[in-house]
Design a protein around this motif. Structure first.
Motif, PDB file in Angstrom:
ATOM      1  N   GLY A 139     -17.619  23.643  -7.093  1.00 53.25           N
ATOM      2  CA  GLY A 139     -16.483  23.440  -6.122  1.00 53.25           C
ATOM      3  C   GLY A 139     -15.502  22.299  -6.586  1.00 53.25           C
ATOM      4  N   THR A 140     -15.887  21.265  -7.288  1.00 50.56           N
ATOM      5  CA  THR A 140     -14.960  20.398  -7.867  1.00 50.56           C
ATOM      6  C   THR A 140     -13.949  21.115  -8.643  1.00 50.56           C
ATOM      7  OG1 THR A 140     -16.478  18.419  -7.677  1.00 50.56           O
ATOM      8  CG2 THR A 140     -14.487  18.213  -9.114  1.00 50.56           C
ATOM      9  N   HIS A 141     -14.619  22.094  -9.629  1.00 49.16           N
ATOM     10  CA  HIS A 141     -13.882  22.876 -10.415  1.00 49.16           C
ATOM     11  C   HIS A 141     -12.771  23.739 -10.023  1.00 49.16           C
ATOM     12  CE1 HIS A 141     -13.847  25.262 -14.305  1.00 49.16           C
ATOM     13  NE2 HIS A 141     -12.623  24.917 -14.243  1.00 49.16           N
ATOM     14  N   ALA A 142     -13.343  24.524  -8.847  1.00 45.96           N
ATOM     15  CA  ALA A 142     -12.407  25.181  -8.144  1.00 45.96           C
ATOM     16  C   ALA A 142     -11.310  24.422  -7.385  1.00 45.96           C
ATOM     17  CB  ALA A 142     -13.381  26.140  -7.037  1.00 45.96           C
ATOM     18  N   THR A 143     -11.827  23.104  -6.774  1.00 43.23           N
ATOM     19  CA  THR A 143     -10.581  22.223  -6.317  1.00 43.23           C
ATOM     20  C   THR A 143      -9.409  21.985  -7.368  1.00 43.23           C
ATOM     21  OG1 THR A 143     -12.108  21.581  -4.605  1.00 43.23           O
ATOM     22  CG2 THR A 143     -10.206  20.316  -4.896  1.00 43.23           C
ATOM     23  N   VAL A 144      -9.900  21.711  -8.729  1.00 44.35           N
ATOM     24  CA  VAL A 144      -8.793  21.435  -9.449  1.00 44.35           C
ATOM     25  C   VAL A 144      -8.142  22.597  -9.682  1.00 44.35           C
ATOM     26  CG1 VAL A 144      -8.644  20.976 -11.900  1.00 44.35           C
ATOM     27  CG2 VAL A 144     -10.490  19.615 -10.662  1.00 44.35           C
ATOM     28  N   LEU A 145      -8.571  23.868  -9.933  1.00 44.75           N
ATOM     29  CA  LEU A 145      -7.917  24.968  -9.973  1.00 44.75           C
ATOM     30  C   LEU A 145      -6.946  25.486  -8.926  1.00 44.75           C
ATOM     31  CD1 LEU A 145     -10.756  27.059 -11.989  1.00 44.75           C
ATOM     32  CD2 LEU A 145      -8.668  26.383 -12.878  1.00 44.75           C
TER      33      LEU A 145
END
Length: 216
Positions: A139-145
């Motif tokens: 979820g954090t990775h998707a938010t960064v992207l």
């Protein structure tokens, strides 16, 4: 000497960054932290500092004022609200982790040390705690992207149990983006990659935060 992050005083307005080393971190957690942290800033041949391929993501308890539907939360709820993985004050008791992101390779790595309060099967980490960490990392990775997102689907295949107290790596990578959809893969392994603990595919949907707060 190991760096230790101190809790701020009750009068301090500076939030505590939970992704910095503390006294509960074991040698393997520290080794991996130093490995990735050393790649956040590189030194050129001329001795100058420049950004490296990785970036450490700070982690704080978030402050809330509104719930879904725009309902104002009371000061009691506000003062007690905590990010789920950061809601235990005892260092090392539950979720000890730090995230690093590589924007060029569109990858995210999490170093996770599982505390004794996460026990499921005797001596091993509860599957729900593993799912929590996978959701946190992807979820954090998707938010960064993609900016603000919500989890739409999390498909986890558990391969082998994680011993309590051990340190593992969660490696997240972008599969593809389609409109509001961000597809992420995540693998949980031991620190040398020789044993796979779980494999995951995840789907996240981009959201408008104002619509979320207003219940739209």
């Amino acid at each position: 000497m190991r760096a230790i992050t101190e809790l701020p005083s009750a009068l301090s307005s500076k939030p505590r960054d939970f992704s910095l080393p503390n006294s509960s971190w074991g040698p393997e957690m520290m080794r991996l932290y130093e490995r990735y942290n050393s790649q956040c800033e590189m030194e050129t041949e001329g001795g100058e500092k420049q950004k490296g391929p990785w970036k450490r993501l700070p982690s704080y308890n978030r402050a809330l004022k509104f719930a879904t539907g725009g309902v104002y939360l009371s000061k009691i709820i506000q003062s007690k609200a905590r990010l789920f993985t950061r809601n235990i004050r005892d260092p090392g008791a539950a979720f000890e982790y730090v995230l690093f992101v590589n924007s060029e390779e569109q990858k995210c790595v999490c170093i996770f040390q599982a505390g004794h309060l996460l026990e499921g099967p005797p001596g091993h980490v509860h599957g729900g705690a593993i799912a929590t960490m996978i959701d946190t990392v992807t979820g954090t990775h998707a938010t960064v992207l993609s900016g603000p997102v919500m989890t739409a689907n999390l498909n986890i295949n558990y391969r082998s149990p994680i011993p309590l107290g051990s340190t593992v790596l969660l490696e997240s990578s972008l599969d593809k983006k389609e409109g509001r959809k961000t597809f992420i893969s995540c693998k949980v392994t031991n620190t040398d990659g020789s044993k796979v603990h779980s494999e995951t595919t995840a789907l996240f949907l981009s959201i408008n935060v104002s619509h979320l707060l207003l219940g739209g």
